[in-house]
Design a protein around this motif. Structure first.
Motif, PDB file in Angstrom:
ATOM      1  N   TYR A  43       0.835  -1.185   0.000  1.00 15.69           N
ATOM      2  CA  TYR A  43       0.000   0.000   0.000  1.00 15.69           C
ATOM      3  C   TYR A  43       0.871   1.236   0.000  1.00 15.69           C
ATOM      4  CZ  TYR A  43      -3.687  -3.262   1.111  1.00 15.69           C
ATOM      5  OH  TYR A  43      -4.576  -4.308   1.083  1.00 15.69           O
ATOM      6  N   ASP A  44       0.612   2.119  -0.938  1.00 12.43           N
ATOM      7  CA  ASP A  44       1.403   3.332  -1.077  1.00 12.43           C
ATOM      8  C   ASP A  44       0.807   4.506  -0.323  1.00 12.43           C
ATOM      9  OD1 ASP A  44       3.143   1.974  -2.785  1.00 12.43           O
ATOM     10  OD2 ASP A  44       1.881   2.430  -4.521  1.00 12.43           O
ATOM     11  N   GLY A  45      -0.418   4.385   0.103  1.00 14.12           N
ATOM     12  CA  GLY A  45      -1.070   5.496   0.787  1.00 14.12           C
ATOM     13  C   GLY A  45      -1.577   6.560  -0.162  1.00 14.12           C
ATOM     14  N   ARG A  46      -1.753   6.198  -1.418  1.00 12.94           N
ATOM     15  CA  ARG A  46      -2.278   7.153  -2.401  1.00 12.94           C
ATOM     16  C   ARG A  46      -3.796   7.050  -2.411  1.00 12.94           C
ATOM     17  NH1 ARG A  46       1.536   5.093  -6.934  1.00 12.94           N
ATOM     18  NH2 ARG A  46       3.529   5.691  -6.049  1.00 12.94           N
ATOM     19  N   VAL A  47      -4.421   7.854  -1.592  1.00 18.14           N
ATOM     20  CA  VAL A  47      -5.876   7.855  -1.478  1.00 18.14           C
ATOM     21  C   VAL A  47      -6.375   9.213  -1.958  1.00 18.14           C
ATOM     22  CG1 VAL A  47      -7.805   7.542   0.088  1.00 18.14           C
ATOM     23  CG2 VAL A  47      -5.708   6.280   0.478  1.00 18.14           C
ATOM     24  N   ARG A  87      -5.409   7.425   7.693  1.00 22.23           N
ATOM     25  CA  ARG A  87      -4.661   6.315   8.295  1.00 22.23           C
ATOM     26  C   ARG A  87      -4.665   6.403   9.824  1.00 22.23           C
ATOM     27  NH1 ARG A  87       0.458   4.816   4.451  1.00 22.23           N
ATOM     28  NH2 ARG A  87      -0.239   2.682   4.545  1.00 22.23           N
ATOM     29  N   PRO A  95      -4.702   1.688   3.817  1.00 21.29           N
ATOM     30  CA  PRO A  95      -4.876   3.137   3.942  1.00 21.29           C
ATOM     31  C   PRO A  95      -6.310   3.571   3.663  1.00 21.29           C
ATOM     32  CG  PRO A  95      -2.963   2.632   2.601  1.00 21.29           C
ATOM     33  CD  PRO A  95      -3.697   1.358   2.811  1.00 21.29           C
ATOM     34  N   ARG A  96      -6.848   4.397   4.551  1.00 24.33           N
ATOM     35  CA  ARG A  96      -8.193   4.945   4.413  1.00 24.33           C
ATOM     36  C   ARG A  96      -8.165   6.423   4.750  1.00 24.33           C
ATOM     37  NH1 ARG A  96     -12.481   0.865   5.299  1.00 24.33           N
ATOM     38  NH2 ARG A  96     -11.450  -1.127   5.478  1.00 24.33           N
ATOM     39  N   ARG A  97      -8.972   7.169   4.030  1.00 22.32           N
ATOM     40  CA  ARG A  97      -9.182   8.584   4.329  1.00 22.32           C
ATOM     41  C   ARG A  97     -10.629   8.730   4.775  1.00 22.32           C
ATOM     42  NH1 ARG A  97      -6.199  12.650   2.730  1.00 22.32           N
ATOM     43  NH2 ARG A  97      -5.331  11.499   0.992  1.00 22.32           N
ATOM     44  N   GLU A 119      -7.987   2.590  -0.176  1.00 23.19           N
ATOM     45  CA  GLU A 119      -7.060   2.224  -1.256  1.00 23.19           C
ATOM     46  C   GLU A 119      -7.252   0.760  -1.608  1.00 23.19           C
ATOM     47  OE1 GLU A 119      -2.281   2.069  -2.266  1.00 23.19           O
ATOM     48  OE2 GLU A 119      -2.960   3.072  -0.476  1.00 23.19           O
ATOM     49  N   ASP A 120      -7.364   0.464  -2.884  1.00 24.86           N
ATOM     50  CA  ASP A 120      -7.601  -0.887  -3.400  1.00 24.86           C
ATOM     51  C   ASP A 120      -8.864  -1.502  -2.800  1.00 24.86           C
ATOM     52  OD1 ASP A 120      -5.283  -0.616  -4.851  1.00 24.86           O
ATOM     53  OD2 ASP A 120      -4.052  -1.743  -3.449  1.00 24.86           O
ATOM     54  N   GLN A 128     -10.170   2.562  -6.045  1.00 25.48           N
ATOM     55  CA  GLN A 128     -10.472   2.971  -4.684  1.00 25.48           C
ATOM     56  C   GLN A 128     -11.940   2.752  -4.393  1.00 25.48           C
ATOM     57  OE1 GLN A 128      -8.856   6.807  -3.852  1.00 25.48           O
ATOM     58  NE2 GLN A 128      -6.805   6.149  -4.356  1.00 25.48           N
TER      59      GLN A 128
END
Length: 152
Positions: A43-47, A87, A95-97, A119-120, A128
């Motif tokens: 997980y890259d944290g790209r949300v 997060r 990762p979640r926003r 994410e994913d 997303q």
């Protein structure tokens, strides 16, 4: 009647012993079964930002209300959209926003909406995903009480 239960109990014991005696023994995994190419999720944290989920929430809300609840309610406007947290747990989790805001419904009422962008988290792990709840309209109680389960 008592002899029937006694005979069934001995038959069950005999069947269990037969399975243990004649079954195959467990073996270690061969090299192809070790999954050495699968390194696990990265997980890259790209949300996406909070505003990007609003069209998805609007369309899913309209579909849910019309299909499952036979209701003409739709989201007509939104405001005060802001991030609650990003997060909130340790960094190894997905990762979640988390976001919240106000929505105006077609009946003229303003309600809170709480949602998370995952994410994913889309269909089959692609893209997303968005999980959302409109306070007071959680009719199947998936996030009750008061959409508390939709918040961090």
């Amino acid at each position: 009647m008592r002899t029937l239960f006694t005979s069934l109990k001995t038959f069950g014991l005999a069947a269990a012993l037969a399975v243990l005696a004649f079954g195959q023994s467990a073996e270690a995994a061969n090299p192809l079964e070790l999954n050495f190419w699968l390194s696990g999720p990265r997980y890259d944290g790209r949300v996406a930002p909070c505003e990007s989920a609003l069209p998805t929430i609007i369309s899913q809300f309209r579909e849910k209300e019309s299909t499952f609840w036979n209701s003409p309610l739709t989201i007509t406007a939104y405001g005060r959209i802001h991030e609650t947290t990003f997060r909130p747990w340790q960094s190894d989790n997905i990762p979640r926003r988390y976001c919240t805001g106000d929505v105006m419904l077609s009946d003229g009422k303003v309600r809170n909406v709480h949602y998370s962008i995952v994410e994913d988290g889309g269909f089959a792990g692609f893209g997303q995903g968005v999980e959302w709840c409109v306070t007071g309209l959680d009719r199947n109680w998936a996030y009750n009480p008061g959409c508390k389960a939709a918040r961090p």
